[in-house]
Design a protein around this motif. Structure first.
Motif, short mmCIF file in Angstrom:
data_model
loop_
_atom_site.label_atom_id
_atom_site.label_comp_id
_atom_site.label_asym_id
_atom_site.label_seq_id
_atom_site.Cartn_x
_atom_site.Cartn_y
_atom_site.Cartn_z
N ASP A 115 0.81 -1.21 0.00
CA ASP A 115 0.00 0.00 0.00
C ASP A 115 0.84 1.26 0.00
OD1 ASP A 115 -2.54 -1.37 0.14
OD2 ASP A 115 -2.14 -1.73 2.26
N THR A 116 2.14 1.13 0.15
CA THR A 116 3.03 2.28 0.17
C THR A 116 2.93 3.03 -1.16
OG1 THR A 116 4.58 1.29 1.73
CG2 THR A 116 5.42 3.03 0.30
N ALA A 117 2.64 4.32 -1.08
CA ALA A 117 2.46 5.13 -2.27
C ALA A 117 2.18 6.56 -1.85
CB ALA A 117 1.30 4.61 -3.12
N ILE A 118 2.18 7.44 -2.81
CA ILE A 118 1.61 8.76 -2.61
C ILE A 118 0.13 8.66 -2.94
CG2 ILE A 118 1.63 11.17 -3.30
CD1 ILE A 118 4.54 10.85 -4.07
N TYR A 119 -0.70 9.12 -2.04
CA TYR A 119 -2.14 9.06 -2.20
C TYR A 119 -2.67 10.43 -2.58
CZ TYR A 119 -2.41 4.31 -0.46
OH TYR A 119 -2.29 2.95 -0.31
N TYR A 120 -3.49 10.45 -3.61
CA TYR A 120 -4.07 11.67 -4.13
C TYR A 120 -5.59 11.61 -4.05
CZ TYR A 120 0.48 12.17 -6.46
OH TYR A 120 1.82 12.27 -6.75
N CYS A 121 -6.20 12.70 -3.68
CA CYS A 121 -7.63 12.81 -3.85
C CYS A 121 -7.92 13.64 -5.09
CB CYS A 121 -8.32 13.42 -2.62
SG CYS A 121 -7.90 15.13 -2.25
N ALA A 122 -9.09 13.42 -5.65
CA ALA A 122 -9.44 14.06 -6.90
C ALA A 122 -10.94 14.26 -6.99
CB ALA A 122 -8.95 13.23 -8.09
N ALA A 123 -11.32 15.31 -7.70
CA ALA A 123 -12.72 15.61 -7.95
C ALA A 123 -13.05 15.29 -9.40
CB ALA A 123 -13.01 17.08 -7.65
N ARG A 124 -14.06 14.48 -9.59
CA ARG A 124 -14.41 14.00 -10.92
C ARG A 124 -15.17 15.05 -11.72
NH1 ARG A 124 -19.15 11.81 -12.86
NH2 ARG A 124 -18.94 10.48 -14.72
N GLY A 125 -14.83 15.08 -13.01
CA GLY A 125 -15.60 15.89 -13.95
C GLY A 125 -16.60 15.05 -14.69
N SER A 126 -16.10 14.23 -15.62
CA SER A 126 -16.95 13.30 -16.34
C SER A 126 -16.11 12.11 -16.78
CB SER A 126 -17.59 13.97 -17.56
OG SER A 126 -16.60 14.39 -18.48
N GLY A 127 -16.76 11.01 -17.04
CA GLY A 127 -16.07 9.81 -17.45
C GLY A 127 -16.05 8.76 -16.36
N SER A 128 -15.43 7.64 -16.66
CA SER A 128 -15.36 6.54 -15.73
C SER A 128 -14.61 6.92 -14.47
CB SER A 128 -14.68 5.33 -16.38
OG SER A 128 -14.46 4.31 -15.43
N ILE A 129 -15.20 6.62 -13.33
CA ILE A 129 -14.58 6.95 -12.06
C ILE A 129 -13.29 6.20 -11.82
CG2 ILE A 129 -16.74 7.59 -10.95
CD1 ILE A 129 -16.66 4.80 -9.59
N TYR A 158 -10.73 5.90 -13.83
CA TYR A 158 -9.60 6.39 -14.61
C TYR A 158 -9.29 7.83 -14.27
CZ TYR A 158 -10.39 2.12 -17.19
OH TYR A 158 -10.55 0.79 -17.53
N THR A 159 -8.00 8.13 -14.28
CA THR A 159 -7.56 9.47 -13.91
C THR A 159 -8.14 10.54 -14.81
OG1 THR A 159 -5.55 9.25 -15.25
CG2 THR A 159 -5.42 8.60 -12.93
N GLY A 160 -8.37 10.21 -16.08
CA GLY A 160 -8.88 11.19 -17.01
C GLY A 160 -10.26 11.71 -16.70
N ALA A 161 -10.98 11.04 -15.82
CA ALA A 161 -12.32 11.48 -15.46
C ALA A 161 -12.32 12.61 -14.44
CB ALA A 161 -13.12 10.30 -14.90
N TYR A 162 -11.18 12.90 -13.88
CA TYR A 162 -11.09 13.84 -12.77
C TYR A 162 -10.46 15.16 -13.21
CZ TYR A 162 -12.36 9.85 -9.96
OH TYR A 162 -13.03 8.77 -9.44
N ASN A 163 -11.07 16.24 -12.81
CA ASN A 163 -10.63 17.57 -13.21
C ASN A 163 -9.67 18.22 -12.23
OD1 ASN A 163 -13.96 18.04 -14.35
ND2 ASN A 163 -12.19 17.79 -15.68
#
Length: 123
Positions: A90-104, A106-111
């Motif tokens: 589980d070691t990693a950098i954890y990011y939160c993100a707010a979705r715009g549109s698209g599949s939840i 995938y990173t591309g869905a988040y703005n």
């Protein structure tokens, strides 16, 4: 328009727990599904969990099901990720993100993205 700041990361032993927080600013937070992703050097950013804007539906990658819980408190403009039974993987950098549109999933869905918080799990 939306700014996200993660906190709560740190160093824990295998089997331990952490709770990550993602504080959001701006007035559009409540309209976004929110997600947590993680990334290690040399690897793609990986979906971890997501939650609908109302908090009624959650999604998890299989590897964290039963161990991680995502939640949100819209009144406090905050999303949480409770992580139990942590493993070195589980070691990693954890990011939160707010979705715009698209599949939840995938990173591309988040703005909007936070800058990340480091989680390190020692063996």
């Amino acid at each position: 328009q939306v700014q996200l700041v993660e906190s709560g990361g740190g160093l824990v032993q295998a089997g331990g727990s952490l709770r990550l927080s993602c504080a959001a600013s701006g007035r559009t937070f409540s309209g976004h599904h929110m997600g947590w992703f993680r990334q290690v050097p040399g690897k793609e950013r990986e979906f971890v969990a997501a939650i609908t804007w109302s908090g009624g539906v959650t999604y998890y990658v299989d590897s964290v099901k039963g161990r991680f819980t995502i939640s949100r408190d819209n009144a406090k403009n905050t999303v949480y990720l409770q992580m139990n039974s942590l493993q070195p993987e589980d070691t990693a950098i954890y990011y939160c993100a707010a979705r715009g549109s698209g599949s939840i999933y995938y990173t591309g869905a988040y703005n909007y993205w936070g800058q990340g918080t480091q989680v390190t799990v020692s063996s």
